[in-house]
Design a protein around this motif. Structure first.
Motif: not given
Ligand code: G4F
Length: 330
Positions: A181-207
């Protein structure tokens, strides 16, 4: 030539495994409810339901190895449809194990177990002996299938092994999972196709590791002399925020300018922290995760910049309509 059945072989991880086995010279049968998008000319497709006992029996009778990935892998989807997911995540496993027991006990069986089974309450490094504490219908079903795999191994002397995979990502990851979800949004924001990304818990940690590395681990699990349980992980944990920060840095942007959070993406019984200890697999399987966290993010973001570049071209030529600001489904 070794014959292998990959159940759930049209999905994210199953198709990665089907590919590597084909490269290693296996005759690969993919069993799934829908045809694989990645089917190669040498692979055979069996379209069927995991609860179709006759078809499972017939398919199992053709092979020497069975990998079982059929599951509703999206935690939210499994929570929203617990009965439908239990068909795959619980009864499906039983169906396959019964088929192997009745048809050919020499077949080697791989169960796709998950780090979600641990529940992630504390910051301990989790290994094969750590206690399970499932927090969702998905995780509870995975614990059931994991235990069942052990029961068949111990009761009938069958070669039934489980790989407890920590989060595994790649450019083929579904767009509802946070990394993609993040990498897709970064690609689209970089190309000017969207400006915001809405997420939930930013503190969750994963391996988080690279799925391509983990596929090799799964292969080694069935190649090992004994059927056992194996943790497949990198041994490093990062937060969702760390992932986002690094992903936006690749396109020289500050993640704080683009990310907003919404309760909509928060989970009622969140798994806060998952960190794996892959020592057993490192030592006995001679396996280790070779793609670093930074490399993983880079390869996902680069892939999604390429997709966004194509989207932009189609849009500029009037071949597609603009999508809404935050186009990723949840
Ligand atoms: O990417 P996720 O949805 O993956 P999750 O729940 O860890 O599950 C994945 O890994 C498991 C292995 O541990 C597999 F068993 C399972 O099948 C699947 O492959 O979420 C990761 C974290 C969560 O804590 C979630 O709350 O990211 C957090 N998060 C924050 N914002 C979000 C979002 N997750 C999603 N999907 N979407 C968000 O907007």
């Amino acid at each position: 030539m070794a014959k292998t059945l990959v159940i759930g072989g049209s999905g994210f991880l199953g198709s990665h495994v089907a590919d590597i086995l084909t490269t290693k010279g296996h005759e690969v049968y993919i069993y799934d409810i829908e045809k694989s998008k990645y089917l190669s000319s040498s692979q055979k497709m069996i379209v069927g339901d995991i609860l179709d006992k006759k078809l499972i029996d017939k398919s199992v009778s053709k092979v020497d190895y069975v990998y079982h990935f059929a599951a509703v892998a999206d935690i939210k989807e499994a929570k929203d449809n617990p009965i439908e997911s239990a068909r795959f995540n619980i009864i499906g496993t039983l169906n396959i194990l019964e088929a192997i027991k009745n048809i050919n006990k020499n077949i080697k069986f791989y169960q796709a177990s998950s780090s979600e089974m641990y529940g992630g309450k504390s910051e301990e490094k989790l290994n094969e002996e750590s206690k399970f504490d499932p927090k969702s219908p998905y995780a509870a079903a995975k614990v059931f299938s994991h235990d069942l795999t052990k029961v068949y191994r111990e009761s009938y002397g069958m070669f039934c092994a489980s790989g407890i995979l920590f989060n595994h990502e790649s450019p083929f990851r579904g767009e509802t999972f946070v990394t993609r979800k993040i990498s897709r949004a970064v690609g689209r924001i970089h190309m000017g196709l969207q400006s915001k990304l809405t997420l939930g818990n930013l503190d969750a940690k994963r391996d988080w590791g690279f799925a391509g590395d983990y596929v090799d681990g799964m292969y080694k699990i069935l190649d090992y002399s004994k059927a056992e349980d194996w943790v497949i992980a990198t041994g490093n944990a990062h937060s969702v925020e760390d992932f986002a920060k690094k992903a936006f840095n690749i396109v020289d942007k500050n993640y704080e300018d683009h990310i907003e959070t919404s309760e909509r993406y928060l989970r009622p019984n969140e798994v806060n922290y998952l960190l794996g200890d892959p020592s057993k697999a490192n030592d006995l399987l001679n396996w280790e995760s070779s793609t670093s966290f930074d490399e993983l993010i880079k390869l996902m973001v680069e892939n999604d910049i390429e997709i966004a570049t194509k989207e932009k071209m189609l849009l500029d030529n009037g071949l597609i309509k603009p999508t809404w600001e935050n186009p990723i489904i949840d």
